[in-house]
Design a protein around this motif. Structure first.
Motif, PDB file in Angstrom:
ATOM      1  N   GLY A 182       1.286   3.460  20.612  1.00  0.00           N
ATOM      2  CA  GLY A 182       2.510   3.554  19.689  1.00  0.00           C
ATOM      3  C   GLY A 182       2.661   4.839  19.015  1.00  0.00           C
ATOM      4  O   GLY A 182       1.644   5.717  18.821  1.00  0.00           O
ATOM      5  N   GLU A 183       3.739   4.815  18.422  1.00  0.00           N
ATOM      6  CA  GLU A 183       4.114   5.873  17.379  1.00  0.00           C
ATOM      7  C   GLU A 183       2.948   6.253  16.347  1.00  0.00           C
ATOM      8  O   GLU A 183       2.625   7.317  15.860  1.00  0.00           O
ATOM      9  CB  GLU A 183       5.372   5.739  16.887  1.00  0.00           C
ATOM     10  N   GLN A 184       2.607   5.278  15.673  1.00  0.00           N
ATOM     11  CA  GLN A 184       1.716   5.110  14.624  1.00  0.00           C
ATOM     12  C   GLN A 184       0.260   5.274  14.760  1.00  0.00           C
ATOM     13  O   GLN A 184      -0.640   5.057  14.034  1.00  0.00           O
ATOM     14  CB  GLN A 184       2.086   3.961  13.651  1.00  0.00           C
ATOM     15  N   THR A 185      -0.368   5.270  16.354  1.00  0.00           N
ATOM     16  CA  THR A 185      -1.572   5.116  16.518  1.00  0.00           C
ATOM     17  C   THR A 185      -2.500   6.204  15.978  1.00  0.00           C
ATOM     18  O   THR A 185      -3.696   6.139  15.195  1.00  0.00           O
ATOM     19  CB  THR A 185      -1.602   5.151  18.305  1.00  0.00           C
ATOM     20  N   LEU A 186      -1.992   7.356  16.304  1.00  0.00           N
ATOM     21  CA  LEU A 186      -2.832   8.747  15.557  1.00  0.00           C
ATOM     22  C   LEU A 186      -2.861   8.665  14.269  1.00  0.00           C
ATOM     23  O   LEU A 186      -3.899   9.114  13.472  1.00  0.00           O
ATOM     24  CB  LEU A 186      -2.312   9.935  16.244  1.00  0.00           C
ATOM     25  N   THR A 187      -1.735   8.311  13.616  1.00  0.00           N
ATOM     26  CA  THR A 187      -1.617   8.318  12.050  1.00  0.00           C
ATOM     27  C   THR A 187      -2.534   7.255  11.313  1.00  0.00           C
ATOM     28  O   THR A 187      -3.652   7.529  10.689  1.00  0.00           O
ATOM     29  CB  THR A 187      -0.210   8.071  11.443  1.00  0.00           C
ATOM     30  N   THR A 188      -2.747   6.083  12.138  1.00  0.00           N
ATOM     31  CA  THR A 188      -3.524   5.106  11.719  1.00  0.00           C
ATOM     32  C   THR A 188      -4.816   5.516  11.927  1.00  0.00           C
ATOM     33  O   THR A 188      -5.777   5.319  11.159  1.00  0.00           O
ATOM     34  CB  THR A 188      -3.287   3.702  12.537  1.00  0.00           C
ATOM     35  N   LEU A 189      -5.301   6.074  13.350  1.00  0.00           N
ATOM     36  CA  LEU A 189      -6.548   6.570  13.378  1.00  0.00           C
ATOM     37  C   LEU A 189      -6.897   7.552  12.502  1.00  0.00           C
ATOM     38  O   LEU A 189      -8.207   7.717  12.007  1.00  0.00           O
ATOM     39  CB  LEU A 189      -6.668   7.109  14.747  1.00  0.00           C
ATOM     40  N   THR A 190      -6.215   8.456  12.018  1.00  0.00           N
ATOM     41  CA  THR A 190      -6.710   9.698  11.076  1.00  0.00           C
ATOM     42  C   THR A 190      -6.992   8.851   9.681  1.00  0.00           C
ATOM     43  O   THR A 190      -7.954   9.223   9.091  1.00  0.00           O
ATOM     44  CB  THR A 190      -5.076  10.753  11.054  1.00  0.00           C
ATOM     45  N   GLN A 191      -6.057   7.874   9.347  1.00  0.00           N
ATOM     46  CA  GLN A 191      -6.329   7.215   7.959  1.00  0.00           C
ATOM     47  C   GLN A 191      -7.612   6.408   7.932  1.00  0.00           C
ATOM     48  O   GLN A 191      -8.518   6.458   7.207  1.00  0.00           O
ATOM     49  CB  GLN A 191      -5.199   6.232   7.558  1.00  0.00           C
ATOM     50  N   ASN A 192      -8.109   5.793   9.112  1.00  0.00           N
ATOM     51  CA  ASN A 192      -9.190   5.130   9.453  1.00  0.00           C
ATOM     52  C   ASN A 192     -10.230   6.167   9.285  1.00  0.00           C
ATOM     53  O   ASN A 192     -11.455   5.601   8.964  1.00  0.00           O
ATOM     54  CB  ASN A 192      -9.314   4.309  10.738  1.00  0.00           C
ATOM     55  N   THR A 193     -10.189   7.313  10.002  1.00  0.00           N
ATOM     56  CA  THR A 193     -11.555   8.202  10.111  1.00  0.00           C
ATOM     57  C   THR A 193     -11.707   8.327   8.644  1.00  0.00           C
ATOM     58  O   THR A 193     -12.799   8.698   8.405  1.00  0.00           O
ATOM     59  CB  THR A 193     -11.122   9.125  10.848  1.00  0.00           C
ATOM     60  N   SER A 194     -10.782   8.855   7.911  1.00  0.00           N
ATOM     61  CA  SER A 194     -10.735   9.419   6.548  1.00  0.00           C
ATOM     62  C   SER A 194     -11.471   8.472   5.591  1.00  0.00           C
ATOM     63  O   SER A 194     -12.459   8.332   4.908  1.00  0.00           O
ATOM     64  CB  SER A 194      -9.380   9.679   6.008  1.00  0.00           C
ATOM     65  N   GLY A 195     -11.094   7.045   5.824  1.00  0.00           N
ATOM     66  CA  GLY A 195     -11.867   6.240   5.231  1.00  0.00           C
ATOM     67  C   GLY A 195     -13.041   5.606   5.334  1.00  0.00           C
ATOM     68  O   GLY A 195     -14.003   5.422   4.653  1.00  0.00           O
ATOM     69  N   SER A 196     -13.479   5.850   6.717  1.00  0.00           N
ATOM     70  CA  SER A 196     -14.831   5.833   7.294  1.00  0.00           C
ATOM     71  C   SER A 196     -15.778   6.987   6.620  1.00  0.00           C
ATOM     72  O   SER A 196     -16.902   6.657   6.309  1.00  0.00           O
ATOM     73  CB  SER A 196     -14.788   6.112   8.836  1.00  0.00           C
ATOM     74  N   GLY A 197     -15.161   8.106   6.485  1.00  0.00           N
ATOM     75  CA  GLY A 197     -16.039   9.071   5.824  1.00  0.00           C
ATOM     76  C   GLY A 197     -16.352   8.777   4.393  1.00  0.00           C
ATOM     77  O   GLY A 197     -17.442   8.860   3.960  1.00  0.00           O
ATOM     78  N   ASP A 198     -15.381   8.228   3.553  1.00  0.00           N
ATOM     79  CA  ASP A 198     -15.814   7.829   2.182  1.00  0.00           C
ATOM     80  C   ASP A 198     -16.515   6.720   2.239  1.00  0.00           C
ATOM     81  O   ASP A 198     -17.559   6.762   1.321  1.00  0.00           O
ATOM     82  CB  ASP A 198     -14.259   7.259   1.479  1.00  0.00           C
ATOM     83  N   GLU A 199     -16.533   5.744   3.108  1.00  0.00           N
ATOM     84  CA  GLU A 199     -17.418   4.795   3.083  1.00  0.00           C
ATOM     85  C   GLU A 199     -18.693   5.075   3.741  1.00  0.00           C
ATOM     86  O   GLU A 199     -19.607   4.413   3.087  1.00  0.00           O
ATOM     87  CB  GLU A 199     -16.946   3.569   4.259  1.00  0.00           C
ATOM     88  N   LEU A 200     -18.992   5.941   4.612  1.00  0.00           N
ATOM     89  CA  LEU A 200     -20.330   6.748   4.935  1.00  0.00           C
ATOM     90  C   LEU A 200     -20.681   7.276   3.732  1.00  0.00           C
ATOM     91  O   LEU A 200     -22.159   7.252   3.541  1.00  0.00           O
ATOM     92  CB  LEU A 200     -19.846   7.786   6.103  1.00  0.00           C
ATOM     93  N   SER A 201     -20.068   8.057   3.045  1.00  0.00           N
ATOM     94  CA  SER A 201     -20.781   8.767   1.565  1.00  0.00           C
ATOM     95  C   SER A 201     -21.011   7.635   0.707  1.00  0.00           C
ATOM     96  O   SER A 201     -22.418   7.947   0.166  1.00  0.00           O
ATOM     97  CB  SER A 201     -19.469   9.538   1.027  1.00  0.00           C
ATOM     98  N   ASP A 202     -20.345   6.575   0.446  1.00  0.00           N
ATOM     99  CA  ASP A 202     -20.894   5.547  -0.451  1.00  0.00           C
ATOM    100  C   ASP A 202     -22.201   5.083   0.065  1.00  0.00           C
ATOM    101  O   ASP A 202     -23.035   4.615  -0.687  1.00  0.00           O
ATOM    102  CB  ASP A 202     -19.754   4.520  -0.682  1.00  0.00           C
ATOM    103  N   LEU A 203     -22.241   4.718   1.477  1.00  0.00           N
ATOM    104  CA  LEU A 203     -23.369   3.814   2.054  1.00  0.00           C
ATOM    105  C   LEU A 203     -24.554   4.838   2.130  1.00  0.00           C
ATOM    106  O   LEU A 203     -25.687   4.195   1.611  1.00  0.00           O
ATOM    107  CB  LEU A 203     -23.245   3.601   3.448  1.00  0.00           C
ATOM    108  N   ILE A 204     -24.487   6.346   2.042  1.00  0.00           N
ATOM    109  CA  ILE A 204     -25.613   7.089   1.790  1.00  0.00           C
ATOM    110  C   ILE A 204     -25.997   7.091   0.151  1.00  0.00           C
ATOM    111  O   ILE A 204     -27.355   6.960  -0.160  1.00  0.00           O
ATOM    112  CB  ILE A 204     -25.325   8.402   2.256  1.00  0.00           C
ATOM    113  N   THR A 205     -25.079   7.003  -0.516  1.00  0.00           N
ATOM    114  CA  THR A 205     -25.612   6.959  -1.990  1.00  0.00           C
ATOM    115  C   THR A 205     -26.189   5.775  -2.553  1.00  0.00           C
ATOM    116  O   THR A 205     -27.156   5.817  -3.190  1.00  0.00           O
ATOM    117  CB  THR A 205     -24.145   7.238  -2.987  1.00  0.00           C
TER     118      THR A 205
END
Length: 110
Positions: free
Chosen positions: A7-30
Motif C-alpha cells: 500500500g501507499e503507506q507501507t514505507l511510511t509505516t515501516l519508517t515510523q516503526n523503525t524509529s520507534g524500535s530504535g527508541d525502544e532498544l535504547s530504553d532496553l539497554i538503559t
C-alpha cells in the motif's frame, strides 16, 4: 518472479516503526544497565573486566545501534520518497498519454 505489492503507506509505516524500535532498544539497554547495577563488585578477574567494559561502553553501544538504525531509517525515507515520486510520475504520464490517445480510432464498428 516475485512481485511486490504494498500500500501507499507501507514505507511510511515501516519508517515510523523503525524509529520507534530504535527508541525502544535504547530504553532496553538503559534498563539492562540499571538492572545490572547490583552486580557491581560481585565479579573478579575476566568476568569483572568484561562487565566493567560493557558498563563503560554502554552509551557508545547505544549510540552505535541508534546510528545504524538511523541509517536504515534514512534509507527507508529515501525509498518512500522515490516510490511516491515514481507513482506520481507514472500517474502524470498516464494522464498525459490518455489525453493524446485517439480512443475513437480504437472503436469497433459493426
Amino acid at each position: 518472479m516475485t512481485r511486490w505489492d504494498f500500500g501507499e503507506q507501507t514505507l511510511t509505516t515501516l519508517t515510523q516503526n523503525t524509529s520507534g524500535s530504535g527508541d525502544e532498544l535504547s530504553d532496553l539497554i538503559t534498563k539492562l544497565i540499571d538492572a545490572a547495577e547490583p552486580l557491581v563488585g560481585k565479579f573478579d578477574g575476566s568476568g569483572k573486566a568484561a562487565f566493567d567494559s560493557f558498563k563503560s561502553r554502554a552509551d557508545q553501544i547505544t549510540a552505535d545501534l541508534n546510528a545504524g538504525l538511523g541509517s536504515i531509517n534514512e534509507g527507508q525515507r529515501g525509498m518512500d520518497q522515490a516510490f511516491s515520486e515514481g507513482s506520481q510520475t507514472m500517474a502524470d504520464e498516464a494522464n498525459q498519454n490518455m489525453g493524446t490517445a485517439n480512443f475513437d480510432a480504437a472503436k469497433f464498428r459493426g
